[in-house]
Design a protein around this motif. Structure first.
Motif, PDB file in Angstrom:
ATOM      1  N   ALA A  20       0.996  -1.349   0.088  1.00 27.77           N
ATOM      2  CA  ALA A  20      -0.034   0.087   0.074  1.00 27.77           C
ATOM      3  C   ALA A  20       0.999   1.326   0.083  1.00 27.77           C
ATOM      4  O   ALA A  20       0.594   2.208  -0.864  1.00 27.77           O
ATOM      5  CB  ALA A  20      -1.056   0.013   1.359  1.00 27.77           C
ATOM      6  N   LEU A  23       2.664   1.919  -3.312  1.00 26.74           N
ATOM      7  CA  LEU A  23       1.736   2.267  -4.471  1.00 26.74           C
ATOM      8  C   LEU A  23       1.201   3.924  -4.152  1.00 26.74           C
ATOM      9  O   LEU A  23       1.135   4.509  -5.018  1.00 26.74           O
ATOM     10  CB  LEU A  23       0.554   1.452  -4.525  1.00 26.74           C
ATOM     11  CG  LEU A  23       0.537   0.043  -5.066  1.00 26.74           C
ATOM     12  CD1 LEU A  23      -0.472  -0.810  -4.944  1.00 26.74           C
ATOM     13  CD2 LEU A  23       1.217   0.361  -6.696  1.00 26.74           C
ATOM     14  N   VAL A  24       1.000   4.177  -2.941  1.00 20.91           N
ATOM     15  CA  VAL A  24       0.491   5.371  -2.529  1.00 20.91           C
ATOM     16  C   VAL A  24       1.507   6.395  -2.836  1.00 20.91           C
ATOM     17  O   VAL A  24       1.150   7.600  -3.219  1.00 20.91           O
ATOM     18  CB  VAL A  24      -0.407   5.326  -1.098  1.00 20.91           C
ATOM     19  CG1 VAL A  24      -0.766   6.706  -0.862  1.00 20.91           C
ATOM     20  CG2 VAL A  24      -1.485   4.397  -1.086  1.00 20.91           C
ATOM     21  N   ALA A  29      -1.156   4.696  -6.948  1.00 17.87           N
ATOM     22  CA  ALA A  29      -2.153   3.844  -6.278  1.00 17.87           C
ATOM     23  C   ALA A  29      -3.215   3.924  -7.500  1.00 17.87           C
ATOM     24  O   ALA A  29      -3.539   4.851  -8.283  1.00 17.87           O
ATOM     25  CB  ALA A  29      -2.979   4.466  -5.209  1.00 17.87           C
ATOM     26  N   PRO A  30      -4.381   2.646  -7.628  1.00 18.97           N
ATOM     27  CA  PRO A  30      -5.280   2.667  -8.493  1.00 18.97           C
ATOM     28  C   PRO A  30      -6.371   3.653  -8.225  1.00 18.97           C
ATOM     29  O   PRO A  30      -6.661   4.317  -7.170  1.00 18.97           O
ATOM     30  CB  PRO A  30      -5.958   1.164  -8.104  1.00 18.97           C
ATOM     31  CG  PRO A  30      -4.914   0.508  -7.655  1.00 18.97           C
ATOM     32  CD  PRO A  30      -4.132   1.511  -6.732  1.00 18.97           C
ATOM     33  N   GLN A  42     -12.100  -0.460  -8.733  1.00 10.63           N
ATOM     34  CA  GLN A  42     -11.104  -0.205  -7.820  1.00 10.63           C
ATOM     35  C   GLN A  42     -10.697  -1.631  -7.127  1.00 10.63           C
ATOM     36  O   GLN A  42      -9.420  -2.018  -6.716  1.00 10.63           O
ATOM     37  CB  GLN A  42     -11.650   0.640  -6.503  1.00 10.63           C
ATOM     38  CG  GLN A  42     -11.496   1.934  -7.102  1.00 10.63           C
ATOM     39  CD  GLN A  42     -10.260   2.603  -7.159  1.00 10.63           C
ATOM     40  OE1 GLN A  42      -9.568   2.968  -6.192  1.00 10.63           O
ATOM     41  NE2 GLN A  42      -9.962   3.213  -8.430  1.00 10.63           N
ATOM     42  N   TRP A  46      -6.884  -2.949  -6.911  1.00  8.49           N
ATOM     43  CA  TRP A  46      -6.207  -3.237  -5.451  1.00  8.49           C
ATOM     44  C   TRP A  46      -5.833  -4.778  -5.492  1.00  8.49           C
ATOM     45  O   TRP A  46      -4.866  -5.295  -4.796  1.00  8.49           O
ATOM     46  CB  TRP A  46      -6.988  -2.657  -4.372  1.00  8.49           C
ATOM     47  CG  TRP A  46      -6.772  -1.186  -4.326  1.00  8.49           C
ATOM     48  CD1 TRP A  46      -7.553  -0.160  -4.423  1.00  8.49           C
ATOM     49  CD2 TRP A  46      -5.481  -0.601  -3.583  1.00  8.49           C
ATOM     50  NE1 TRP A  46      -6.999   0.972  -4.251  1.00  8.49           N
ATOM     51  CE2 TRP A  46      -5.816   0.822  -3.562  1.00  8.49           C
ATOM     52  CE3 TRP A  46      -4.316  -1.002  -3.198  1.00  8.49           C
ATOM     53  CZ2 TRP A  46      -4.799   1.925  -3.117  1.00  8.49           C
ATOM     54  CZ3 TRP A  46      -3.598  -0.119  -2.783  1.00  8.49           C
ATOM     55  CH2 TRP A  46      -3.403   1.358  -2.754  1.00  8.49           C
ATOM     56  N   VAL A  50      -2.529  -7.255  -4.637  1.00  7.63           N
ATOM     57  CA  VAL A  50      -2.696  -8.381  -3.361  1.00  7.63           C
ATOM     58  C   VAL A  50      -2.495  -9.721  -3.891  1.00  7.63           C
ATOM     59  O   VAL A  50      -1.969 -10.677  -3.033  1.00  7.63           O
ATOM     60  CB  VAL A  50      -4.203  -7.913  -2.602  1.00  7.63           C
ATOM     61  CG1 VAL A  50      -4.323  -8.953  -1.488  1.00  7.63           C
ATOM     62  CG2 VAL A  50      -3.902  -6.531  -2.240  1.00  7.63           C
TER      63      VAL A  50
END
Length: 645
Positions: A20, A23-24, A29-30, A42, A46, A50
């Motif tokens: 997370a 990505l953020v 991030a998506p 979404q 995500w 995962v």
């Protein structure tokens, strides 16, 4: 058991948190797509990282616990004690791995076709599996994981489980075909480096994870397991480091790209890798010497490794600076790089083509043989210099035929392809076989640590005398594979099909080398063999194979059509444009080079024949000394009885 579950859950939470953050923080991030543009949602955005993370962790845990059961923990023909529990745990992780890979397949379908999960159907999934490389790779990985899960429940025999461990490692390989490496320049180098990187990580991290579990269980066999793991971990660590540098350099393209999002993640991963190497070497050496604290150290290292794997998962979904447009023309996409210049003496002898298979084979062949020599030297044992020279001569020939000047043109011109073929199947195997690599392995592989243990040495010996080995070393079978594959490959559509893909090139090179090694192993092999073939039979086998090879060469030279014509037409090379003439030259090369190994093999058979007679004479002399020539006296008495009659 509860402590193991808690630690596994904590590791997964740490990995998810790292995914997370990775990505953020860079802003990757998506996010929802703009209005009017198809968006899978979404959940898919995500779910992909995962699912990839769960699949990776499941695969390394499966391989790690199988490695502990088969190699690290001492056991007899059937597993016992903690090794049985390790196999059962491996089966559960294999199920999780297979389910995560299947989920990843479905999520990729939604991502590729930009549809929410609820809009998918079986036709879309089937189309993705049949028509897309990543789809086939994920399907194979999921099937392989479930096969491993079933096998772990089916048997506790160490030999079948050793095969199961091989299947688990093989199931990791398709991932290399589904990532950025599949579209990078220097295709085979990118794919092989990623493949070796993944396998090294699985063995290194998975083995440490399983050892941590063994330590938490308070097993008295921990010290033995740690000692054996240390050697394996060293090889895995070096493999991961070298392959990681090669793969990152291909994807980054230049040092300036280290400032990109992809480059920053590569830098984080490199720092973590270096820290793990220093930390593992210094700390484990100190703690293992004291005999305490291994569990705490192992758990700490595993958490760092899990976080590093989470970074790698994000890295696999980050666009690379060197994108798909690096290969622009049809010829470049077929070759995995640019068209080489016209052949010249300099290019043939000094040329270089980054062939992943050839580089990997040479690196491991040199390293493993040299390691065996070092082990023998430390023990005070001697090894014939002629065998060492023979091995490295064969390795040099393989290098020249794969990533040297010959290899550079083997995918461009049929004539040079045939030179490479002859080098890999008829010249290099002679030197490799005469170097007795299996004998060296049997003398240097770890033996039993306690009575009755199935050690790596005993497993290799068992394989060399197995039914599979007996079948393939039958003179008729080895000759049929060696000679029959020539006709099947070149006088069908198979050659043209294999030339269309990079994996096809690798398959042919691997097949040529293995077929040649198998044939000459039967004809002139000095290693232990499940079959004892007399020198006269070996000579006859060689004589029978010669006409088949000559007829093949004449058939190629006499062909009025171009083999794999569509492939060479797409290449549209600016030199040697007469395809039929180039094919004629290739047939002539196949015919001419067939005489060279004939002389070498005849010399080897003659030498082995003389040594065999000398050993037999020496054996008779020793027997005569022991029984005062009883056999001769018996024969003389027989002659006297005939004379009296």
């Amino acid at each position: 058991m509860k402590q193991t579950v808690r630690l596994a859950s904590a590791g997964l939470i740490v990995a998810l948190a790292v995914v997370a953050l990775a990505l953020v923080i860079p802003g990757n991030a998506p996010e929802p797509a703009p209005p009017g543009i198809p968006d899978p949602g979404q959940l898919v955005g995500w779910g992909l990282p995962v699912a990839r993370l769960v699949a990776d962790l499941g695969s390394l845990a499966t391989i790690g616990f199988l490695l502990a059961a088969v190699v690290l923990l001492p056991s007899g023909p059937r597993l016992e004690g903690l090794a049985v529990q390790a196999v059962r745990i491996a089966s559960w992780f294999a199920i999780a791995w297979g389910m995560a890979a299947a989920a990843l397949l479905v999520l990729n379908v939604a991502d590729v076709f930009a549809r929410p999960l609820g809009d998918l159907n079986i036709d879309l999934i089937a189309s993705f599996v049949l028509d897309f490389g990543p789809g086939r790779a994920l399907a194979l990985q999921s099937i392989g994981a479930f096969i491993v899960a079933v096998a772990c429940r089916w048997t506790l025999g160490i030999r079948p489980l050793a095969v199961t461990l091989g299947i688990a490692l093989a199931a990791v390989v398709p991932v290399a075909l589904a990532g950025h490496a599949a579209n990078a320049g220097s295709h085979t180098l990118a794919v092989f480096s990623l493949m070796l990187h993944l396998l090294g990580v699985m063995v290194w991290v998975g083995g440490l994870l399983a050892l941590g579990w063994v330590a938490l269980r308070g097993s008295r066999r921990l010290d033995e397991a740690v000692m054996r793991y240390s050697t394996i971990a060293l090889w895995a660590f070096v493999t991961v480091g070298v392959s990681g540098v090669v793969n990152a350099s291909i994807r980054l393209g230049s040092w300036s790209e280290i400032a990109s999002d992809y480059g920053a993640l590569v830098a984080v991963k490199a720092v973590a890798f270096a820290a793990l190497g220093v930390f593992g070497w210094a700390q484990r050496r100190r703690i293992v010497a004291r005999g305490v604290g291994f569990a705490r150290l192992a758990v700490t290292e595993v958490f760092i490794m899990v976080a590093t794997i989470a970074v790698a998962v994000v890295l696999s979904r980050t666009p690379t600076p060197v994108g798909e447009d690096v290969l622009q023309t049809p010829a470049e996409r077929l070759l995995g790089g640019s068209m080489p210049p016209a052949p010249s003496v300099r290019e043939i002898f000094l040329g270089f083509s980054p062939n992943g298979f050839g580089l990997a084979f040479v690196a491991f062949a040199v390293s493993l043989y040299a390691w065996g020599l070092i082990v023998l030297h430390r023990r005070g044992d001697r090894w014939p210099i002629a065998r060492t020279a023979s091995w490295f001569t064969g390795v040099v020939i393989v290098a020249w035929a794969t990533f040297g000047g010959i290899g550079q043109y083997s995918h461009v011109m049929f004539s040079w392809h045939m030179v490479s073929h002859m080098m890999l199947s008829m010249i290099a195997p002679i030197f490799l076989v005469l170097a007795a690599p299996m004998t060296l392995a049997l003398r240097t592989l770890p033996g039993a640590r306690r009575p009755g243990e199935q050690s790596p040495r005993s497993l290799l010996m068992a394989f060399l005398h197995s039914r599979v080995a007996r079948f393939f070393t039958h003179p008729v079978v080895s000759a049929a594979i060696f000679m029959g594959s020539l006709y099947v490959l070149y006088f069908s559509n198979l050659f043209g099909t294999l030339m269309q893909s990079h994996s096809g090139h690798v398959f042919m090179e691997l097949h040529f080398l293995l077929a040649g090694v198998l044939f000459y192993y039967v004809v002139i092999g000095v290693d232990p063999s499940p079959r004892s073939v007399p020198p006269l039979v070996r000579f006859g086998l060689l004589m029978v194979s010669i006409p088949f090879h000559a007829f093949f060469s004449v058939a190629v030279m006499s062909a009025s059509y171009v083999i794999a014509e569509s492939f060479y037409q797409v290449l549209d090379r600016p030199y040697a444009t007469d395809l039929l003439h180039d094919q004629y030259v290739g047939g002539g090369i196949a015919w001419a080079t067939g005489e060279i190994p004939l002389v070498l093999v005849l010399i080897a058979i003659f030498a082995q024949w003389v040594r065999s007679d000398a050993r037999e004479a020496s054996r008779h002399d020793r027997q005569a000394d022991r029984d005062a020539d009883a056999e001769l006296e018996k024969y003389n008495a027989y002659l006297e009885s005939l004379d009296r009659e």
